[in-house]
Motif scaffolding. Structure first.
Motif, short mmCIF file in Angstrom:
data_model
loop_
_atom_site.label_atom_id
_atom_site.label_comp_id
_atom_site.label_asym_id
_atom_site.label_seq_id
_atom_site.Cartn_x
_atom_site.Cartn_y
_atom_site.Cartn_z
N ILE A 123 0.82 -1.22 0.00
CA ILE A 123 0.00 0.00 0.00
C ILE A 123 0.85 1.27 0.00
O ILE A 123 0.52 2.24 -0.68
CB ILE A 123 -0.98 0.00 1.21
N ASP A 124 1.96 1.27 0.75
CA ASP A 124 2.75 2.50 0.87
C ASP A 124 3.38 2.91 -0.45
O ASP A 124 3.33 4.09 -0.84
CB ASP A 124 3.83 2.33 1.94
N SER A 125 3.98 1.96 -1.16
CA SER A 125 4.59 2.31 -2.45
C SER A 125 3.54 2.61 -3.50
O SER A 125 3.76 3.44 -4.39
CB SER A 125 5.52 1.19 -2.93
N ALA A 126 2.36 1.98 -3.39
CA ALA A 126 1.28 2.26 -4.34
C ALA A 126 0.76 3.68 -4.16
O ALA A 126 0.57 4.41 -5.14
CB ALA A 126 0.15 1.25 -4.15
N ASN B 46 5.69 5.30 6.17
CA ASN B 46 4.62 6.04 6.84
C ASN B 46 5.07 6.44 8.25
O ASN B 46 6.16 6.09 8.69
CB ASN B 46 3.33 5.22 6.88
N LYS B 47 4.21 7.17 8.95
CA LYS B 47 4.59 7.74 10.25
C LYS B 47 4.87 6.68 11.31
O LYS B 47 5.80 6.83 12.11
CB LYS B 47 3.48 8.68 10.74
N VAL B 48 4.09 5.60 11.32
CA VAL B 48 4.28 4.55 12.32
C VAL B 48 5.61 3.86 12.11
O VAL B 48 6.36 3.60 13.06
CB VAL B 48 3.12 3.52 12.27
N GLU B 49 5.93 3.57 10.85
CA GLU B 49 7.20 2.90 10.54
C GLU B 49 8.39 3.82 10.78
O GLU B 49 9.38 3.42 11.39
CB GLU B 49 7.20 2.45 9.08
N ASP B 50 8.29 5.06 10.29
CA ASP B 50 9.45 5.95 10.31
C ASP B 50 9.73 6.57 11.67
O ASP B 50 10.90 6.78 12.04
CB ASP B 50 9.26 7.07 9.28
N PHE B 51 8.67 6.89 12.44
CA PHE B 51 8.86 7.62 13.69
C PHE B 51 8.27 6.93 14.91
O PHE B 51 8.41 7.44 16.02
CB PHE B 51 8.27 9.03 13.56
N PRO C 32 7.05 11.74 1.17
CA PRO C 32 5.73 12.36 1.03
C PRO C 32 4.65 11.85 1.96
O PRO C 32 3.69 12.58 2.25
CB PRO C 32 5.37 12.08 -0.43
N ILE C 33 4.76 10.61 2.47
CA ILE C 33 3.68 10.09 3.32
C ILE C 33 4.15 9.83 4.76
O ILE C 33 3.45 9.18 5.53
CB ILE C 33 3.05 8.81 2.73
N ALA C 34 5.30 10.36 5.14
CA ALA C 34 5.87 10.06 6.46
C ALA C 34 5.14 10.75 7.61
O ALA C 34 5.43 10.46 8.78
CB ALA C 34 7.35 10.41 6.49
#
Length: 262
Positions: free
Chosen positions: A34-37, A140-145, A162-164
């Protein structure tokens, strides 16, 4: 969330950043998730050049089919989208012949999983440099931060994200609005770094809704002692990953030399 306005905001942000950087567009690694899409569709909506790259390394068939379905749909919708496929399996296998595979099997498997991500990062930057593009991150925010669920200098090695600032649930909301293929919307999130069917939840031990909740509770200053049962367990998992992966979320430490030593 005002989905349409958020989409417009991100698209305009991408377009402005690329224009100011004097580059022609973006390159995005397509995984079948979903994230790369969502990221690649947002990039496509800028009207700038977008190169989608599929980079299989012993990839599960379901991941490959979803990635190809998304790329085909995106090219049909946006004339500014092109794609290429770089089979990194031979490169990965050759790398394994040149390094030691001795030691704890779980440790070796994790090191090799991270190597897959770093080979893909190298491939993205090769094409970016060749074509004058920026590497768009898909975290995304959960993964990155939150839990730091990405590879340092692998999928964490990007030019812009763009989606972080979007939670995983918000990424799905935008994915629905952007008409991401149903097969991707329904698939269990997976990093695909082990060549099997294990999901992100299998690896982390908690679902993204649980991690989003735990992230919110942590921001509010809650501790594990405030919860019981499954909530306590989910919160403890979140805190363990957040602490363990903090080095990914902060600037690289620099040893500053005191003035009196210069």
């Amino acid at each position: 969330m005002h989905t349409e306005k958020v989409v417009d905001h991100i698209v305009n942000w991408l377009k402005d950043y690329a224009t100011n950087a004097n580059v022609k567009g973006f390159v995005v690694g397509i995984s079948g998730g979903i994230d790369s899409a969502v990221t690649s569709t947002l990039c496509a909506k800028t009207g700038l050049n977008v190169l989608c790259i599929e980079m299989p390394i012993h990839q599960a068939a379901s991941h490959v089919s979803r990635a190809q379905e998304h790329i085909a749909q995106l090219k049909k919708r946006f004339p500014n989208v092109k794609d290429t496929r770089v089979d990194l399996t031979p490169v990965f296998e050759e790398f394994k012949t040149e390094v030691s595979l001795d030691g704890n099997q779980a440790t070796v498997d994790m090191a090799l999983a991270n190597t897959r991500a770093r080979l893909r990062m190298t491939t993205l930057y090769y094409h970016a440099g060749l074509l004058g593009l920026l590497v768009a991150g898909t975290g995304n925010k959960v993964e990155d931060f939150g839990v730091g669920f990405y590879t340092k200098y692998g999928d964490g090695g990007v030019d812009l994200s763009p989606i972080a600032d979007l939670l995983k649930s918000e990424v799905y909301e935008i994915g629905e609005y952007l008409e991401v293929p149903e097969s991707i919307m329904k698939a269990a999130p997976s990093d695909g770094l082990f060549g099997d069917a294990r999901s992100d939840e299998d690896q982390i031990g908690a679902s993204y809704p649980e991690l989003e909740w735990a992230m919110k509770m942590d921001d509010e200053g809650k501790t594990a002692s405030d919860f019981e049962g499954r909530q306590k367990k989910a919160f403890e998992i979140y805190k363990r990953f957040n602490t363990m992966n903090k080095h990914k979320m902060i600037p690289i430490p620099i040893c500053e030399i005191p003035i009196n030593l210069r």
